[in-house]
Design a protein around this motif. Sequence first.
Motif, PDB file in Angstrom:
ATOM      1  N   ASN A  89      -0.693   9.204  -7.786  1.00  0.00           N
ATOM      2  CA  ASN A  89      -2.083   9.870  -7.591  1.00  0.00           C
ATOM      3  C   ASN A  89      -2.871   9.156  -6.237  1.00  0.00           C
ATOM      4  OD1 ASN A  89      -3.512   8.048  -8.719  1.00  0.00           O
ATOM      5  ND2 ASN A  89      -3.611   9.267 -10.678  1.00  0.00           N
ATOM      6  N   GLN A  90      -3.822   9.866  -5.842  1.00  0.00           N
ATOM      7  CA  GLN A  90      -4.356   9.217  -4.688  1.00  0.00           C
ATOM      8  C   GLN A  90      -5.348   7.976  -5.235  1.00  0.00           C
ATOM      9  OE1 GLN A  90      -6.262  11.737  -2.071  1.00  0.00           O
ATOM     10  NE2 GLN A  90      -7.627  10.123  -0.941  1.00  0.00           N
ATOM     11  N   GLN A  91      -5.605   7.963  -6.431  1.00  0.00           N
ATOM     12  CA  GLN A  91      -6.460   6.912  -6.787  1.00  0.00           C
ATOM     13  C   GLN A  91      -5.539   5.584  -6.795  1.00  0.00           C
ATOM     14  OE1 GLN A  91      -8.204   7.325 -10.644  1.00  0.00           O
ATOM     15  NE2 GLN A  91      -9.057   5.244 -10.621  1.00  0.00           N
ATOM     16  N   GLU A  92      -4.198   5.763  -7.314  1.00  0.00           N
ATOM     17  CA  GLU A  92      -3.336   4.804  -7.421  1.00  0.00           C
ATOM     18  C   GLU A  92      -2.797   4.343  -6.031  1.00  0.00           C
ATOM     19  OE1 GLU A  92      -0.870   5.891 -11.555  1.00  0.00           O
ATOM     20  OE2 GLU A  92      -0.633   7.037  -9.584  1.00  0.00           O
ATOM     21  N   ALA A  93      -2.513   5.165  -4.965  1.00  0.00           N
ATOM     22  CA  ALA A  93      -2.257   4.652  -3.710  1.00  0.00           C
ATOM     23  C   ALA A  93      -3.272   4.043  -3.063  1.00  0.00           C
ATOM     24  CB  ALA A  93      -2.055   6.035  -3.036  1.00  0.00           C
ATOM     25  N   GLU A  94      -4.623   4.344  -3.404  1.00  0.00           N
ATOM     26  CA  GLU A  94      -6.030   3.710  -2.763  1.00  0.00           C
ATOM     27  C   GLU A  94      -5.857   2.146  -3.311  1.00  0.00           C
ATOM     28  OE1 GLU A  94      -9.074   6.214  -3.555  1.00  0.00           O
ATOM     29  OE2 GLU A  94      -8.547   7.470  -1.609  1.00  0.00           O
ATOM     30  N   PHE A  95      -5.542   2.116  -4.580  1.00  0.00           N
ATOM     31  CA  PHE A  95      -5.653   0.744  -5.218  1.00  0.00           C
ATOM     32  C   PHE A  95      -4.493   0.037  -4.579  1.00  0.00           C
ATOM     33  CE2 PHE A  95      -3.382  -1.707  -8.501  1.00  0.00           C
ATOM     34  CZ  PHE A  95      -4.132  -2.753  -8.570  1.00  0.00           C
ATOM     35  N   LEU A  96      -3.401   0.626  -4.515  1.00  0.00           N
ATOM     36  CA  LEU A  96      -2.223  -0.313  -4.088  1.00  0.00           C
ATOM     37  C   LEU A  96      -2.535  -0.868  -2.512  1.00  0.00           C
ATOM     38  CD1 LEU A  96       0.446  -1.241  -4.679  1.00  0.00           C
ATOM     39  CD2 LEU A  96       1.559   0.859  -3.627  1.00  0.00           C
ATOM     40  N   ILE A  97      -3.053  -0.098  -1.736  1.00  0.00           N
ATOM     41  CA  ILE A  97      -3.404  -0.532  -0.257  1.00  0.00           C
ATOM     42  C   ILE A  97      -4.349  -1.318  -0.322  1.00  0.00           C
ATOM     43  CG2 ILE A  97      -4.711   1.285   0.296  1.00  0.00           C
ATOM     44  CD1 ILE A  97      -3.479   1.475   2.957  1.00  0.00           C
ATOM     45  N   GLY A  98      -5.290  -1.038  -0.964  1.00  0.00           N
ATOM     46  CA  GLY A  98      -6.393  -2.339  -1.261  1.00  0.00           C
ATOM     47  C   GLY A  98      -6.055  -3.709  -1.881  1.00  0.00           C
ATOM     48  N   TRP A  99      -5.035  -3.499  -2.733  1.00  0.00           N
ATOM     49  CA  TRP A  99      -4.569  -4.798  -3.398  1.00  0.00           C
ATOM     50  C   TRP A  99      -3.606  -5.666  -2.405  1.00  0.00           C
ATOM     51  CZ3 TRP A  99      -0.308  -7.606  -4.211  1.00  0.00           C
ATOM     52  CH2 TRP A  99      -0.453  -8.777  -5.364  1.00  0.00           C
ATOM     53  N   ILE A 100      -2.849  -4.995  -1.565  1.00  0.00           N
ATOM     54  CA  ILE A 100      -2.136  -5.467  -0.506  1.00  0.00           C
ATOM     55  C   ILE A 100      -2.902  -6.153   0.520  1.00  0.00           C
ATOM     56  CG2 ILE A 100      -0.428  -5.271   1.435  1.00  0.00           C
ATOM     57  CD1 ILE A 100       0.912  -3.053  -0.374  1.00  0.00           C
ATOM     58  N   GLU A 101      -3.946  -5.475   0.979  1.00  0.00           N
ATOM     59  CA  GLU A 101      -4.681  -5.979   1.894  1.00  0.00           C
ATOM     60  C   GLU A 101      -5.447  -7.217   1.331  1.00  0.00           C
ATOM     61  OE1 GLU A 101      -7.363  -2.632   2.712  1.00  0.00           O
ATOM     62  OE2 GLU A 101      -6.270  -1.750   4.087  1.00  0.00           O
ATOM     63  N   HIS A 102      -5.735  -7.213   0.263  1.00  0.00           N
ATOM     64  CA  HIS A 102      -6.851  -8.435  -0.273  1.00  0.00           C
ATOM     65  C   HIS A 102      -5.789  -9.354  -0.620  1.00  0.00           C
ATOM     66  CE1 HIS A 102      -9.912 -10.399  -2.401  1.00  0.00           C
ATOM     67  NE2 HIS A 102      -9.094 -10.732  -3.633  1.00  0.00           N
ATOM     68  N   HIS A 103      -4.499  -9.438  -1.127  1.00  0.00           N
ATOM     69  CA  HIS A 103      -3.667 -10.351  -1.490  1.00  0.00           C
ATOM     70  C   HIS A 103      -2.760 -10.932  -0.466  1.00  0.00           C
ATOM     71  CE1 HIS A 103      -5.242  -9.078  -5.298  1.00  0.00           C
ATOM     72  NE2 HIS A 103      -5.138 -10.452  -5.700  1.00  0.00           N
ATOM     73  N   GLY A 133      -7.389  10.269   4.603  1.00  0.00           N
ATOM     74  CA  GLY A 133      -8.181  10.489   3.374  1.00  0.00           C
ATOM     75  C   GLY A 133      -7.653  11.297   2.166  1.00  0.00           C
ATOM     76  N   VAL A 134      -6.561  11.885   2.362  1.00  0.00           N
ATOM     77  CA  VAL A 134      -5.801  12.446   1.455  1.00  0.00           C
ATOM     78  C   VAL A 134      -4.488  12.373   1.327  1.00  0.00           C
ATOM     79  CG1 VAL A 134      -5.555  15.001   0.731  1.00  0.00           C
ATOM     80  CG2 VAL A 134      -7.673  14.581   2.004  1.00  0.00           C
ATOM     81  N   LEU A 135      -3.969  11.968  -0.128  1.00  0.00           N
ATOM     82  CA  LEU A 135      -2.772  11.869  -0.441  1.00  0.00           C
ATOM     83  C   LEU A 135      -2.185  13.153  -1.032  1.00  0.00           C
ATOM     84  CD1 LEU A 135      -0.302   9.718  -0.628  1.00  0.00           C
ATOM     85  CD2 LEU A 135      -0.923   9.740  -3.115  1.00  0.00           C
ATOM     86  N   ASP A 136      -1.359  14.191  -0.024  1.00  0.00           N
ATOM     87  CA  ASP A 136      -0.965  15.367  -0.417  1.00  0.00           C
ATOM     88  C   ASP A 136       0.287  15.400  -1.450  1.00  0.00           C
ATOM     89  OD1 ASP A 136       1.306  15.248   1.217  1.00  0.00           O
ATOM     90  OD2 ASP A 136      -0.014  16.198   2.946  1.00  0.00           O
ATOM     91  N   ALA A 137       0.746  16.431  -1.768  1.00  0.00           N
ATOM     92  CA  ALA A 137       1.810  16.613  -2.817  1.00  0.00           C
ATOM     93  C   ALA A 137       3.021  15.811  -2.117  1.00  0.00           C
ATOM     94  CB  ALA A 137       2.342  17.901  -3.230  1.00  0.00           C
ATOM     95  N   ASP A 138       3.575  16.135  -0.793  1.00  0.00           N
ATOM     96  CA  ASP A 138       4.542  15.620  -0.252  1.00  0.00           C
ATOM     97  C   ASP A 138       4.323  14.144  -0.013  1.00  0.00           C
ATOM     98  OD1 ASP A 138       5.839  18.218  -0.051  1.00  0.00           O
ATOM     99  OD2 ASP A 138       4.833  18.688   2.114  1.00  0.00           O
ATOM    100  N   GLU A 139       3.302  13.656   0.295  1.00  0.00           N
ATOM    101  CA  GLU A 139       3.160  12.402   0.381  1.00  0.00           C
ATOM    102  C   GLU A 139       3.193  11.567  -0.699  1.00  0.00           C
ATOM    103  OE1 GLU A 139       0.036  12.363   4.364  1.00  0.00           O
ATOM    104  OE2 GLU A 139      -0.707  12.494   2.341  1.00  0.00           O
ATOM    105  N   SER A 140       2.862  12.143  -1.783  1.00  0.00           N
ATOM    106  CA  SER A 140       2.893  11.363  -3.103  1.00  0.00           C
ATOM    107  C   SER A 140       4.394  11.342  -3.468  1.00  0.00           C
ATOM    108  CB  SER A 140       2.185  12.328  -4.190  1.00  0.00           C
ATOM    109  OG  SER A 140       2.192  11.875  -5.541  1.00  0.00           O
ATOM    110  N   ALA A 141       4.968  12.428  -3.487  1.00  0.00           N
ATOM    111  CA  ALA A 141       6.582  12.387  -3.931  1.00  0.00           C
ATOM    112  C   ALA A 141       7.212  11.310  -3.026  1.00  0.00           C
ATOM    113  CB  ALA A 141       7.226  13.691  -3.371  1.00  0.00           C
ATOM    114  N   GLU A 142       7.044  11.096  -1.343  1.00  0.00           N
ATOM    115  CA  GLU A 142       7.578  10.271  -0.554  1.00  0.00           C
ATOM    116  C   GLU A 142       7.116   8.900  -0.981  1.00  0.00           C
ATOM    117  OE1 GLU A 142       7.466   8.902   4.102  1.00  0.00           O
ATOM    118  OE2 GLU A 142       6.258  10.562   3.484  1.00  0.00           O
ATOM    119  N   LEU A 143       5.754   8.535  -1.461  1.00  0.00           N
ATOM    120  CA  LEU A 143       5.449   7.215  -1.797  1.00  0.00           C
ATOM    121  C   LEU A 143       6.016   6.988  -3.042  1.00  0.00           C
ATOM    122  CD1 LEU A 143       3.636   4.742  -1.577  1.00  0.00           C
ATOM    123  CD2 LEU A 143       1.699   6.202  -2.629  1.00  0.00           C
ATOM    124  N   LEU A 144       6.234   7.731  -4.187  1.00  0.00           N
ATOM    125  CA  LEU A 144       7.065   7.482  -5.147  1.00  0.00           C
ATOM    126  C   LEU A 144       8.525   6.888  -5.003  1.00  0.00           C
ATOM    127  CD1 LEU A 144       7.180   7.482  -8.419  1.00  0.00           C
ATOM    128  CD2 LEU A 144       7.884  10.012  -7.982  1.00  0.00           C
TER     129      LEU A 144
END
Length: 210
Positions: A41-55, A78-89
């Motif tokens: 989901n979007q919250q998970e994607a935002e967490f992941l990109i923030g973690w990479i940027e920090h570490h 600013g939006v992770l749509d359904a297609d992007e979510s599937a691609e990210l998975l």
Amino acid sequence: MVDLHQEFENSRFYHQARIDRRSADALLGIAAGLTADNAINQQEAEFLIGWIEHHLAHLDDPVINLLYRRLADMLSDGVLDADESAELLDILRQFTGTPANNARPFNAPATLPLNNPAPMLDWPDRVYLFTGAMAYGPRKECEALVLERGGLIGASVSRKVNFLVVGSVGNDQWLHSSYGTKIKKAVEIREAGGGIAIVSEEHWQRAVFG
């Protein structure tokens, strides 16, 4: 006389390498955890990109950089749509080596730098380059198989190379920036629109032996 400044620099670089390795391992575990429920989901994607940027923002690693760029593109509006979510998975599964059904723990090397889908390999006048340790045998023997089929062997990674074949022995080191520069350069050429394809030794062996 002991050069204390050099001693400090050497120590600092050594410890930084250990920290980078631990961070890369942590990212692998985070990505595997995010894919466990077969959805991102979007919250998970935002967490992941923030973690990479920090570490890991400083780490010049083609695998992690690919993951980061694709994440940034997806979240640019600013939006992770359904297609992007599937691609990210799918991307995270490639990154961890986790199968779609999560049937076994992640223990395969990351496949993210490889072309997906893998291209058909042809031979006449096509330029091949090998990197890493090949399970088939010494690199010269692998190159001989290409030459026998009318292919050519490249001297270094460039736009003239059609296929970069990644050896299957020890390529889990992709996650620890210890595989040299060939994959990094090939990814950069490919991302810039160059015709180079990055393929696994397994795919290459299937094309050679059928």
